[in-house]
Design a protein around this motif. Structure first.
Motif, PDB file in Angstrom:
ATOM      1  N   TYR A  12       0.844  -1.197   0.000  1.00 49.31           N
ATOM      2  CA  TYR A  12       0.000   0.000   0.000  1.00 49.31           C
ATOM      3  C   TYR A  12       0.881   1.250   0.000  1.00 49.31           C
ATOM      4  O   TYR A  12       1.737   1.417   0.871  1.00 49.31           O
ATOM      5  CB  TYR A  12      -0.903  -0.010   1.246  1.00 49.31           C
ATOM      6  N   CYS A  16      -2.957   7.287  -2.897  1.00 48.43           N
ATOM      7  CA  CYS A  16      -4.382   7.049  -2.599  1.00 48.43           C
ATOM      8  C   CYS A  16      -5.178   8.338  -2.791  1.00 48.43           C
ATOM      9  O   CYS A  16      -4.788   9.398  -2.303  1.00 48.43           O
ATOM     10  CB  CYS A  16      -4.526   6.552  -1.162  1.00 48.43           C
ATOM     11  N   GLY A  45     -12.450   4.979  -1.982  1.00 49.67           N
ATOM     12  CA  GLY A  45     -13.263   4.007  -1.256  1.00 49.67           C
ATOM     13  C   GLY A  45     -13.587   2.738  -2.025  1.00 49.67           C
ATOM     14  O   GLY A  45     -14.321   1.874  -1.523  1.00 49.67           O
ATOM     15  N   MET A  50     -12.796   3.724   5.406  1.00 50.35           N
ATOM     16  CA  MET A  50     -12.598   5.148   5.161  1.00 50.35           C
ATOM     17  C   MET A  50     -12.962   5.876   6.442  1.00 50.35           C
ATOM     18  O   MET A  50     -14.072   5.731   6.952  1.00 50.35           O
ATOM     19  CB  MET A  50     -13.509   5.655   4.030  1.00 50.35           C
ATOM     20  N   CYS A  68      -8.344  -0.804  -7.330  1.00 47.10           N
ATOM     21  CA  CYS A  68      -7.748   0.479  -6.941  1.00 47.10           C
ATOM     22  C   CYS A  68      -7.314   1.226  -8.204  1.00 47.10           C
ATOM     23  O   CYS A  68      -6.490   0.740  -8.975  1.00 47.10           O
ATOM     24  CB  CYS A  68      -6.547   0.245  -6.022  1.00 47.10           C
ATOM     25  N   PRO A  69      -7.856   2.434  -8.441  1.00 41.28           N
ATOM     26  CA  PRO A  69      -7.576   3.094  -9.718  1.00 41.28           C
ATOM     27  C   PRO A  69      -6.150   3.650  -9.829  1.00 41.28           C
ATOM     28  O   PRO A  69      -5.674   3.864 -10.929  1.00 41.28           O
ATOM     29  CB  PRO A  69      -8.605   4.232  -9.756  1.00 41.28           C
ATOM     30  N   ALA A  98      -2.399   2.562  -5.737  1.00 35.36           N
ATOM     31  CA  ALA A  98      -1.992   2.744  -4.341  1.00 35.36           C
ATOM     32  C   ALA A  98      -1.924   1.373  -3.682  1.00 35.36           C
ATOM     33  O   ALA A  98      -1.117   1.129  -2.794  1.00 35.36           O
ATOM     34  CB  ALA A  98      -2.988   3.638  -3.615  1.00 35.36           C
TER      35      ALA A  98
HETATM   36  S1  SF4 Z   1      -9.070   2.032  -3.914  1.00 32.80           S
HETATM   37 FE1  SF4 Z   1      -6.972   2.796  -3.883  1.00 32.80          FE
HETATM   38  S2  SF4 Z   1      -7.200   4.979  -4.194  1.00 32.80           S
HETATM   39 FE2  SF4 Z   1      -9.210   4.229  -3.609  1.00 32.80          FE
HETATM   40  S3  SF4 Z   1      -9.271   4.505  -1.387  1.00 32.80           S
HETATM   41 FE3  SF4 Z   1      -8.566   2.427  -1.774  1.00 32.80          FE
HETATM   42  S4  SF4 Z   1      -6.349   2.613  -1.758  1.00 32.80           S
HETATM   43 FE4  SF4 Z   1      -7.133   4.663  -1.982  1.00 32.80          FE
END
Ligand code: SF4
Ligand code: SF4
Lengths: 299, 750
Positions: free
Chosen positions: A49, A54, A58, A71, A93-94, A97
């Motif tokens: 991570y 990030c 979410g 979150m 995760c886009p 992160a």
């Molecule tokens: S999906 Fe990735 S960018 Fe989105 S909150 Fe989770 S860790 Fe952060």
């Protein structure tokens, strides 16, 4: 045949002769506190991570079947004790992160990637390097990869710690063109303390490979305060010089880039304040090693 | 009009060896470059142009719009320039001649094309697809300097007069114009020789005085006669450079080692030339102008042309270590020691030269246009990304570009209004628009060919085409032996990645519909949802990422573009249209013309560079993966889709590293690539220079096909170079360079 692969790095210039593709297998049987690829140590997939990437979207919270992500307002937090390393969160995760270190791959899948740089191997005298983690931890998969490479005419090098039973080492090494292995410390007690493994195993395997006539490169990572004493380097060089099939002894300067990887795994890193050795110290250690009558390279 | 000379700058006692003279000349060049950069710089080649106040030419227009059109106005203006053009003479130099202006650039920008020949209908399409149509663009083909070496200006004049007498009056305008020009050239060169004579009298330092006397004699001879010696041949080339640059900026050189070899061998045999002198002369040539030259490569029989002179040319470039456009043509028989030496120069000097072309890929490609192997081998590197047969073809190389990202945008906006749209609908629509864009471009080229003579005849380069003087017509009117018209696609990676992203996220994963994606793009990924989607799109398969769906799209798009361009050959028989992928320095301007795209690119951001993938194409940034991808999109008709590579000097800091880089270059070219441009860039230095360009006035980078002084580039362009360096060096941090940076050039400046 499946194996757990951390990464396939193409156009690798520092993992053996020529231009190479390095296949990093996951899982290691030593526990060196300075390892600059800590994500490769565990023999299971690992969730990394990188909080600076990030954006607080979410998506991971929704994706995780074990509620490991939460979150808190716009702040994303992760409870690793809940994580089962399924990789679902990293897949959605886009921003990358969240990244999974460790992908289950077939030999064919690895070879499909490896094959793409054939012309680079041919022109440079390069080939494929199996690295880790520790390649000896997945002997069957490694063996299948080596055979597949040989069938296609690719030279194979192994990067290993030689910490395995001699039969396993011999089986893999005899099909390789080159074995690059580490001797981190020449004092048995210190070696066990820092790596968790017996030095005797390493040295006996090294002698065995030399007796088999397998081309060898001996390496020592220079870790400030741990392996960078002149006596240590001199002792390893003296051992290496006696191996008949050794090409050269390589001193690898400390690489500080591992710090962010430790942070990404929530692991403590004892060397975060350490710095690479100075050019003066490197040349001193080179001279010390050369005194054993062996060719020495510094990287 | 007063000459720019550097007479009596040294005491009579001062002595000079060649190395000292080169150091001083180089320092002057660096200072002149800095002056140019402070005067505003430019995102283009250095051209050896001098900023000066001594001579300002006022264009004499023949049209109310302030521009000049047709033979007469160009002849009159050019002759006036020559009549007034002052001498630039540095007694340290072996040669005279520096350029101060390009006549073609004195015209009002908006009125370059003769308004009597409008193309308003085409302009609508050019605007729609953001096409650089090339209409009125000049030169961009290669003169055959051998013609000048054989005939001299006097011989060319005689030939013009002879041919005129046997041709009808329809050709008289051509002949009379060219005769007037050549007479003016000869007069100009004689005047220069006389002025050098006068300077030789004035100069007090005996060493420099002797040089000036010899220089005057050389110039007196080459004013009208063919050159006889190595020094005369290079002086002839220097003048040719200035004369063609001053007219319309022509930059193409030729196969330097072979052109000069007869003079070198003859002078050596006669004992009138040493290798040290030859290196000095070549270094002066490179200092004068960053003209494109090729070294090495196979002759007609496939034998390597590398000679002692090829080595000396490398040595000369190495000595001055400055912006230099040398290309090594790589083939199986290339002298390995010469090749290795060139790679050492590339990594040690870090000035972006030489670059490397692949004989096999270029020859086999050009043969697909119907040419013989022999003809294809004559096509030497002569421009940013282009090859040309000297004296044989008209090409418009690097002047015609279609912004493929914009073509995609038009197609996307047309398709994405439908909820039920699918990737194949988008693809069909893209193909329709691509065909329209290519057809408009082809029509533009034909319009240019038809009327260019009435806008801007090629008064200088015409004289160095085989059989053109005999034909008595301008090169665009049938004067060339072959017409191989270049059409480049730009922004390829943006289009590839956009198709791959749409396929994955709209069609396969159904994360979003086309209309919703269009709305996000229209909003430039604004808002939290836009940001998330932008990141997801950027994680789609990328061109350069390996054997992935993006590569399939790449080949599909390459085939569609190539097919559309080649179809023009059937529409306009007798003319070849040759596709390539290149952007030159238009990445920023093309990017500004395109809104956000489905690959995650924000509105107005630059398009990808040349044929390169977008940055972030692959986590390991593997050079081999990038180059294999570029190899896969080579159109294979003899023009290039160059690889632009940024490498850290550290990867070749020992013998083994150089060996690996030699192997890398061979592998890149063997895998089907046509041309390789390499920047060896110290990351910390480039970041420091980006903040304060004048701290490193001699830092040279290969921007696209051309090398340029970094300080000359606009901040936007410097940023592009920095971004490219970061793409293959992801750990690059802000620099912690000491104030007194130790990274300056290896050659001390006095
Ligand atoms: S999906 Fe990735 S960018 Fe989105 S909150 Fe989770 S860790 Fe952060
Ligand atoms: S890897 Fe799987 S279990 Fe672990 S946090 Fe991600 S989704 Fe949850």
């Amino acid at each position: 045949m499946h194996g757990l692969v951390t990464e396939i790095q193409r156009f690798s210039l520092h993992d053996g002769p020529g231009i190479r593709t390095t296949v990093f297998l996951k899982g290691c049987n030593m526990q060196c506190g300075w390892c600059h690829n800590p994500e490769t140590i565990s023999a299971r997939p690992s969730l990394c991570y990188y909080p600076d990437r990030c954006i607080g979207c979410g998506r991971c919270v929704l994706a995780c079947p074990h509620q490991a992500h939460q979150m808190k307002g716009t702040l994303h937090v992760i409870d690793r004790s809940l994580c089962r390393a399924c990789g679902r969160c990293a897949a959605v995760c886009p921003t990358e992160a969240l990244l999974m270190a460790g992908t289950v791959m077939t030999v064919d899948e690895v070879m499909r990637e490896v094959r793409q740089d054939r012309v680079y191997y041919d022109e440079s005298g390069g080939g494929v390097t199996l690295s880790g983690g520790e390649v000896l931890c997945q002997p069957a998969f490694a063996r299948a990869l080596i055979e597949a490479c040989c069938a296609e005419g690719f030279a194979v090098a192994l990067e290993t710690n030689l910490n395995a039973p001699p039969a396993v080492v011999a089986d893999l090494a005899q099909k390789a063109d080159l074995v690059m292995f580490d001797i981190k410390l020449i004092d048995h007690g210190a070696h066990h303390k820092e790596t968790g493994a017996e030095l005797t195993t390493v040295l006996e395997n090294a002698r065995m490979l030399a007796d088999m006539g397998i081309s060898l490169i001996v390496r020592t990572p220079l870790i400030p305060g741990v392996t960078d004493q002149a006596e240590n380097v001199a002792g390893i060089a003296a051992f290496a010089a006696k191996l008949a099939s050794v090409r050269y002894y390589e001193l690898l300067n400390f690489n500080p880039l591992g710090a962010s990887k430790y942070a990404s795994l929530d692991l403590p890193y004892a060397f975060k304040d350490s710095r690479p050795l100075s050019p003066e110290k490197l040349s001193h250690l080179k001279a010390v090693a050369e005194a054993a009558g062996i060719t020495v390279k510094v990287n | 009009m007063s000459a720019i000379t550097f007479i009596n700058q040294y005491d009579a006692q001062e002595s000079f060896d060649y190395d000292r003279r080169l150091r001083l000349l180089r320092a002057r060049k660096v200072a002149q470059t800095e002056e140019k950069a402070r005067a505003g710089g430019a995102n283009e080649d250095d051209y050896g142009l001098i900023v000066q106040d001594a001579f300002i030419y006022q264009l004499a227009p023949n049209h109310p719009n302030g521009s000049i059109y047709g033979y007469q106005a160009w002849v009159e203006n050019y002759c006036s320039v020559l009549a007034q053009h002052p001498l630039y003479c540095d007694p340290l130099d072996a040669f005279v001649g520096k350029g101060f202006l390009f006549l073609e650039r004195l015209r009002p920008k908006a009125h370059k094309w003769n308004p009597d020949y409008p193309f308003d209908d085409l302009q609508v399409l050019f605007d729609r697809y953001n096409i650089i149509h090339g209409i009125d663009n000049c030169h961009h083909f290669t003169p055959d300097l051998q013609i000048g070496f054989d005939l001299g200006w006097g011989g060319i004049l005689d030939k013009l007069k002879r041919c005129r007498s046997s041709k009808g009056s329809a050709h008289h305008e051509f002949y009379d114009s060219e005769i007037t020009v050549v007479e003016a050239v000869i007069g100009f060169l004689h005047r220069m020789a006389s002025e050098i004579d006068r300077l030789a009298e004035e100069e007090q330092n005996p060493h420099l005085k002797a040089n000036l006397k010899e220089m005057a004699a050389v110039n007196r001879h080459v004013a009208s006669e063919p050159p006889r010696t190595f020094r005369e041949a290079i002086q002839w080339m220097c003048w040719f450079s200035i004369l063609s640059r001053t007219y319309n900026r022509g930059s193409a050189g030729g196969q330097l080692d072979e052109l000069l070899r007869p003079y070198y061998e003859q002078d050596k045999a006669h004992g009138v030339l040493t290798d040290e002198e030859a290196v000095f002369y070549l270094a002066c040539l490179f200092l004068q102008d960053s003209r494109y030259f090729q070294l090495g490569g196979p002759d007609a029989d496939g034998r390597d042309m590398t000679s002692a002179l090829s080595y000396l040319a490398l040595e000369a470039a190495d000595k001055i270590n400055i912006a230099c456009n040398l290309t090594i043509r790589v083939h199986d028989q290339l002298d390995p020691a010469f090749f290795r030496k060139s790679v050492v120069c590339l990594f040690r000097n870090r000035q972006g030269w030489p670059r490397y072309s692949s004989d096999t890929a270029l020859v086999e490609g050009f043969m697909n246009c119907g040419y013989t192997r022999d003809q294809a081998r004559k096509r030497v590197a002569a421009g940013c990304h282009w090859m040309c047969m000297p004296g044989l073809e008209y090409t418009m190389n690097d002047t015609v570009k279609i912004n493929l990202a914009r073509v995609f945008e038009v197609a996307f906006h047309e398709t994405a209004v439908r909820e039920d749209a699918r990737i194949e609908d988008l693809w069909q629509c893209f193909n329709r628009h691509l065909e329209q864009a290519v057809n408009a471009t082809g029509a533009g080229i034909m319009h240019h060919l038809k009327y260019q003579t009435r806008s801007q005849p090629e008064l200088i380069l015409n004289l160095f085409q085989q059989n053109l003087i005999e034909k008595g017509v301008n090169i665009t009117d049938g004067g060339a032996n072959f017409y191989n018209m270049c059409i480049d696609g730009s922004g390829l990676a943006v289009v590839i990645d956009s198709f791959a992203a749409c396929e994955q996220h709209v069609d396969q994963k159904k994360d979003i519909t086309y209309p919703a994606l269009k709305a996000l793009l229209d909003a430039d990924f604004a808002g939290a949802e836009g940001q998330v989607m932008q990141h997801l799109l950027m994680r789609s398969p990328r061109f350069g990422g390996g054997d992935n769906p993006a590569l399939t799209w790449a080949v599909r798009i390459k085939d569609a573009f190539t097919g559309a361009v080649r179809a023009l050959c059937r529409r306009y028989p007798g003319i070849q249209f040759i596709p390539g992928f290149f952007s030159w320095s238009n990445t920023i301007a093309f990017g500004k013309a395109v809104g956000a795209t489905p690959d995650g690119r924000k509105s107005g951001d630059p398009i990808n560079h040349g044929a390169n993938p977008n940055s972030g194409f692959r986590r390991d940034g593997a050079v081999s993966a990038m180059c294999n991808a570029i190899a896969a999109i080579q159109p294979n008709f003899g023009n290039t889709a160059p690889v632009q590579l940024e490498l850290d000097p550290g990867i070749a800091d020992d013998e083994e590293g150089i060996d690996k880089m030699c192997a890398m270059i061979r592998a890149i070219l063997k895998s089907g690539n046509t041309l390789l441009n390499v920047n060896i860039i110290d990351g910390a230095k480039i970041l420091a220079a980006h903040r304060d360009p004048f701290r490193f006035p001699d830092l040279v980078v290969r921007v696209t096909g051309f090398t340029a002084f970094f300080a000359m580039l606009s901040p936007e362009f410097r940023q592009l170079v920095v971004d490219r360096v970061k793409a293959v060096n992801p750990t690059l941090e802000q620099p912690a360079l000491p104030d007194e940076c130790t990274l300056s050039c290896p050659m001390p400046i006095e």
